[in-house]
Design a protein around this motif. Structure first.
Motif, PDB file in Angstrom:
ATOM      1  N   TRP A   1      38.766  34.985  38.704  1.00 17.45           N
ATOM      2  CA  TRP A   1      39.060  36.484  38.816  1.00 17.45           C
ATOM      3  C   TRP A   1      37.701  37.402  38.403  1.00 17.45           C
ATOM      4  N   GLY A   2      37.181  37.223  37.154  1.00 20.67           N
ATOM      5  CA  GLY A   2      36.368  37.936  36.721  1.00 20.67           C
ATOM      6  C   GLY A   2      35.044  37.505  37.214  1.00 20.67           C
ATOM      7  N   VAL A   3      34.573  36.222  37.722  1.00 25.44           N
ATOM      8  CA  VAL A   3      33.554  35.742  38.338  1.00 25.44           C
ATOM      9  C   VAL A   3      33.381  36.507  39.419  1.00 25.44           C
ATOM     10  N   GLU A   4      34.540  36.601  40.257  1.00 30.41           N
ATOM     11  CA  GLU A   4      34.447  37.048  41.600  1.00 30.41           C
ATOM     12  C   GLU A   4      34.124  38.716  41.406  1.00 30.41           C
ATOM     13  N   GLY A   5      34.649  39.153  40.707  1.00 31.53           N
ATOM     14  CA  GLY A   5      34.612  40.720  40.221  1.00 31.53           C
ATOM     15  C   GLY A   5      33.311  40.948  39.858  1.00 31.53           C
ATOM     16  N   VAL A   6      32.535  40.147  39.390  1.00 32.14           N
ATOM     17  CA  VAL A   6      31.016  40.544  39.091  1.00 32.14           C
ATOM     18  C   VAL A   6      30.446  40.330  40.122  1.00 32.14           C
ATOM     19  N   PHE A   7      30.261  39.404  40.887  1.00 32.77           N
ATOM     20  CA  PHE A   7      29.508  38.933  42.036  1.00 32.77           C
ATOM     21  C   PHE A   7      29.535  40.044  43.364  1.00 32.77           C
ATOM     22  N   GLU A   8      30.800  40.577  43.499  1.00 27.49           N
ATOM     23  CA  GLU A   8      31.126  41.339  44.506  1.00 27.49           C
ATOM     24  C   GLU A   8      30.586  42.719  44.395  1.00 27.49           C
TER      25      GLU A   8
ATOM     26  N   LEU B   1      40.908  41.003  40.863  1.00 28.82           N
ATOM     27  CA  LEU B   1      40.492  42.248  40.055  1.00 28.82           C
ATOM     28  C   LEU B   1      40.657  43.345  40.536  1.00 28.82           C
ATOM     29  N   ARG B   2      40.349  43.544  41.780  1.00 28.86           N
ATOM     30  CA  ARG B   2      40.473  44.835  42.427  1.00 28.86           C
ATOM     31  C   ARG B   2      41.820  45.471  42.854  1.00 28.86           C
ATOM     32  N   ALA B   3      42.656  44.377  42.981  1.00 23.69           N
ATOM     33  CA  ALA B   3      44.140  44.437  42.998  1.00 23.69           C
ATOM     34  C   ALA B   3      44.890  44.939  41.983  1.00 23.69           C
ATOM     35  N   HIS B   4      44.461  44.507  40.938  1.00 27.69           N
ATOM     36  CA  HIS B   4      45.185  44.474  39.578  1.00 27.69           C
ATOM     37  C   HIS B   4      44.182  44.784  38.305  1.00 27.69           C
TER      38      HIS B   4
ATOM     39  N   TYR C   1      41.067  43.358  29.409  1.00 25.87           N
ATOM     40  CA  TYR C   1      40.578  42.635  28.184  1.00 25.87           C
ATOM     41  C   TYR C   1      39.343  41.640  28.312  1.00 25.87           C
ATOM     42  N   ASN C   2      39.533  40.444  29.471  1.00 20.66           N
ATOM     43  CA  ASN C   2      38.348  39.885  29.512  1.00 20.66           C
ATOM     44  C   ASN C   2      37.517  39.998  30.803  1.00 20.66           C
ATOM     45  N   ASP C   3      37.891  40.595  31.732  1.00 18.54           N
ATOM     46  CA  ASP C   3      37.269  40.885  33.142  1.00 18.54           C
ATOM     47  C   ASP C   3      36.510  41.905  33.289  1.00 18.54           C
ATOM     48  N   ILE C   4      37.091  43.165  33.112  1.00 18.70           N
ATOM     49  CA  ILE C   4      36.454  44.552  33.302  1.00 18.70           C
ATOM     50  C   ILE C   4      35.272  44.693  32.449  1.00 18.70           C
TER      51      ILE C   4
ATOM     52  N   LYS D   1      33.079  42.165  31.820  1.00 18.12           N
ATOM     53  CA  LYS D   1      31.924  41.860  32.626  1.00 18.12           C
ATOM     54  C   LYS D   1      31.360  42.744  33.537  1.00 18.12           C
ATOM     55  N   VAL D   2      32.271  43.183  34.499  1.00 15.52           N
ATOM     56  CA  VAL D   2      31.822  44.372  35.412  1.00 15.52           C
ATOM     57  C   VAL D   2      31.036  45.406  34.813  1.00 15.52           C
ATOM     58  N   GLU D   3      31.607  45.791  33.685  1.00 20.96           N
ATOM     59  CA  GLU D   3      31.031  47.066  33.353  1.00 20.96           C
ATOM     60  C   GLU D   3      29.420  46.831  32.719  1.00 20.96           C
ATOM     61  N   ALA D   4      29.437  45.445  32.267  1.00 21.41           N
ATOM     62  CA  ALA D   4      28.101  44.748  31.547  1.00 21.41           C
ATOM     63  C   ALA D   4      26.984  44.705  32.705  1.00 21.41           C
ATOM     64  N   LEU D   5      27.583  44.224  34.049  1.00 23.73           N
ATOM     65  CA  LEU D   5      26.672  44.020  35.176  1.00 23.73           C
ATOM     66  C   LEU D   5      26.055  45.507  35.495  1.00 23.73           C
ATOM     67  N   LYS D   6      26.831  46.487  35.607  1.00 24.27           N
ATOM     68  CA  LYS D   6      26.328  47.832  35.774  1.00 24.27           C
ATOM     69  C   LYS D   6      25.366  48.245  34.891  1.00 24.27           C
TER      70      LYS D   6
END
Length: 219
Positions: free
Chosen positions: A51-58, A185-188, A196-199, A201-206
């Protein structure tokens, strides 16, 4: 992470009280990268919950699509109900389709090691434990295999990470996960596990790669 969908919120709430999942560090750019090429290419990485890895790379410019799925085992066991046993040989993985004219394989590796997961955690990522959550690169070409191994060695030498356990498993088949795992991730976005675990990562990418950040996620 999740044993059954019916227990999803319970397990997510439990994970929310767990220690911080992964440490994120801005890794240096690779000294070696892929040769220029035309046409879309694919990369397959495993780094814990897909979920999180997909959320980063998309969210990476130049990435055309990202699919969650399984790699490392047989087609007959590429089902979520079996993956969770840790006995199938599969890892939760993502398949990234990207345009090398806009983002290189080396850059994808840099993001993978910097924010998508912690490459020093053996057979786990944060609260998720088992070989299905291992760190692995499934190189699609001999060139990718060479670059991935060289980059891991570069990071060890630079001291960016000590004790990298990322496995290099070659071009094993990738099997897409069930539909309900795609774009999870986008759906939930407010689910406790995701928050806690995945958002982060996405914020760190940005924050770490602003020039690569895409406001519009890949399909």
């Amino acid at each position: 992470m999740r044993a059954l969908l019916s227990a999803l919120l319970i397990s997510a709430a439990a994970c929310a009280s767990a220690p911080a999942a992964e440490r994120m560090v801005l890794a240096p750019a690779p000294t070696l990268d892929e040769a220029p090429k035309k046409g879309l290419q694919k990369a397959v990485f495993a780094g814990g919950c897909f979920w999180g890895v997909e959320g980063v790379f998309e969210r990476v410019k130049g990435v055309q699509s990202v699919r969650s799925g399984y790699a490392g085992g047989k087609s007959s066991t590429a089902r979520y109900s079996l993956i969770g046993t840790g006995l199938t040989g599969h890892a939760e993985a993502v398949e990234i389709t990207y345009d090398p004219a806009r983002v290189s394989y080396g850059t994808l590796l840099r993001i993978f090691f910097s924010v998508a997961h912690d490459p020093t955690q053996l057979n786990r990522q944060g609260p998720d434990v088992g070989s299905q959550y291992r760190s692995a690169v499934f190189a699609q070409t001999p060139e990718q295999d060479k670059l991935a191994k060289a980059y891991a060695a570069q990071l060890e030498k630079a001291g960016t990470w000590k004790g990298i356990v990322t496995a290099h498993e070659g071009n094993k088949p990738f099997y897409p996960a069930e539909d309900y795992h795609q774009d999870y991730l986008r759906a939930h976005p407010t689910q406790p596990y995701i928050v806690y675990n995945d958002i982060p990562k996405v914020e760190a990418l940005k924050a770490m790669f602003p020039a690569l950040w895409s406001e519009k996620p890949a399909a």
